[in-house]
Design an enzyme around this catalytic site. Structure first.
Site, PDB file in Angstrom:
ATOM      1  N   SER A 142      44.481  24.866  35.412  1.00 27.82           N
ATOM      2  CA  SER A 142      44.476  25.569  34.290  1.00 27.82           C
ATOM      3  C   SER A 142      43.677  24.787  33.108  1.00 27.82           C
ATOM      4  O   SER A 142      43.928  23.988  33.193  1.00 27.82           O
ATOM      5  CB  SER A 142      45.435  26.049  34.285  1.00 27.82           C
ATOM      6  OG  SER A 142      45.690  26.829  32.819  1.00 27.82           O
ATOM      7  N   TYR A 167      54.413  24.118  32.324  1.00 31.75           N
ATOM      8  CA  TYR A 167      53.459  24.983  33.062  1.00 31.75           C
ATOM      9  C   TYR A 167      51.723  23.876  33.040  1.00 31.75           C
ATOM     10  O   TYR A 167      50.924  23.776  34.375  1.00 31.75           O
ATOM     11  CB  TYR A 167      52.705  26.459  32.045  1.00 31.75           C
ATOM     12  CG  TYR A 167      51.555  27.162  33.468  1.00 31.75           C
ATOM     13  CD1 TYR A 167      51.696  27.714  34.654  1.00 31.75           C
ATOM     14  CD2 TYR A 167      50.227  27.043  32.500  1.00 31.75           C
ATOM     15  CE1 TYR A 167      50.367  28.037  34.743  1.00 31.75           C
ATOM     16  CE2 TYR A 167      49.508  27.550  32.621  1.00 31.75           C
ATOM     17  CZ  TYR A 167      48.926  28.269  33.985  1.00 31.75           C
ATOM     18  OH  TYR A 167      48.572  28.890  34.898  1.00 31.75           O
TER      19      TYR A 167
END
Length: 350
Positions: A142, A167
């Site tokens: 990501s 995350y």
């Protein structure tokens, strides 16, 4: 090839499965089908690929009614025994791991979900590849790994040791874990740092979905950082094209790699990390204007401060993906949003 795609009830996994099936690959799809967001969208994606949700039972393979070369199984990546049994039975040529607990803000309140799915689950994928002979692994990272980095555009050669959400930390961990298995066991691993993917069948927790829903219902939207955000919005078809090229071209050792001052995105092991984005950041307010153009009305806005875990700007340097694999995104933001809004109106009958 015979390819396992995890996360095929999810946004990107669904689109990738469609593309690989269309070109003739044999695909096994896997998803936990959790309730992180509107389950109707997940069931809709499954139905679009010929998987009847009424026939889905945990751990049981379901044959697609639309594609003879597609089967689906509901499974959690944390379920090591079932995952190992699947790998042993199917003998995959390649694995693309897109299943994960997504969302920056959700990680602030539900950290355990990210350890279970993104750390334990990814370890189980790596171990299954190791023990059952899969040498071609691509996986979702990501753009959030860039964290406190403010140097634009974001380059895979930049330091990413300062994440600002769990995350992001879990995705950086995936890259480190992948390198270890590339070095120790010769698994060819490629990580893809996705930059704000959008398009039809997109996630209901993402800005485009939330803003379109609010616009059509006549509600006010919350615009964080007072709208002073830059995002490298990337249309899903462009993302899927990049993933496909990565699957077809597994990472190779860098023969000229040296440890001191080395590029962190490659290695003497068969390991690589790419940015995959549009390479053209858009102001959030311009993105909202494009939505207003598509729906035909102005959206009332509530300007808010930057939220914890969010970064003010993302901008992908995709030079190495262009040079290595000829990747070049081609979809404009307005065209992509028009396609999303058309899908949204059709799916929700509004």
């Amino acid at each position: 090839m015979k390819i396992l795609i995890t996360g095929t009830a999810g946004f990107i996994g669904f689109h990738l499965a469609q593309k690989l099936l269309a070109r003739g690959d044999e695909v096994v799809g896997l998803d936990s089908i959790n309730d992180y967001y509107d389950i109707r969208v997940k069931h809709g994606r499954l139905a679009e690929t010929g998987i009847n949700s009424d026939q889905v039972q945990y751990g049981q393979m379901v044959q697609s009614t639309k594609h003879e070369n597609y089967r689906f199984v509901q499974l959690k990546l944390e379920d090591k025994a079932e995952l190992d049994a699947l790998f042993e039975r199917e003998q995959f040529d390649a694995v693309c791991n897109l299943a994960a607990q997504a969302g920056v803000r959700y990680s602030l309140e539900h950290p355990q979900a990210y350890i279970d799915a993104n750390i334990v689950g990814f370890l189980n994928i790596l171990e299954a590849c190791r023990h059952f002979g899969v040498k071609n692994l691509s996986y979702a990272s990501s753009s959030s790994v860039y964290g406190l980095n403010e140097t634009l555009p974001f380059s895979t050669s930049h330091n990413v040791d300062h994440p600002i959400s769990l995350y992001a930390a879990s995705k950086k961990s995936n890259e480190l874990m992948a390198h270890t298995y590339s070095h120790l066991f010769g698994i060819h691993t490629t990580g893809l740092r996705f930059f704000t993917v959008y398009g039809p069948w997109g996630r209901p927790d993402m800005a485009l979905f939330l803003f379109t829903k609010a616009a059509l219902e006549g509600r006010t939207i919350d615009v964080f950082n007072n709208g002073n955000m830059l995002r490298d919005f990337t249309y899903v078809d462009d993302i899927v094209e990049g993933i496909t090229r990565v699957i077809d071209n597994p990472a190779q050792p860098a023969t000229d790699w040296i440890e001191k001052g080395a590029d962190a995105s490659r290695s003497s092991a068969p390991y690589k990390v790419y940015n995959i984005g549009n390479n053209n950041p858009v102001k959030l307010m311009d993105f909202i204007t494009a939505i207003e153009n598509a729906v035909g009305k102005e959206i009332p806005k509530n300007l808010m401060p930057l939220q914890a875990g969010d970064v003010p700007a993302t901008f992908a340097d995709v030079t190495d993906l262009v040079e290595d694999l000829g990747y070049k995104p081609s979809t404009s933001v307005q065209d992509g949003i028009n396609k999303f809004v058309a899908w949204y109106r059709d799916f929700f009958k509004c």
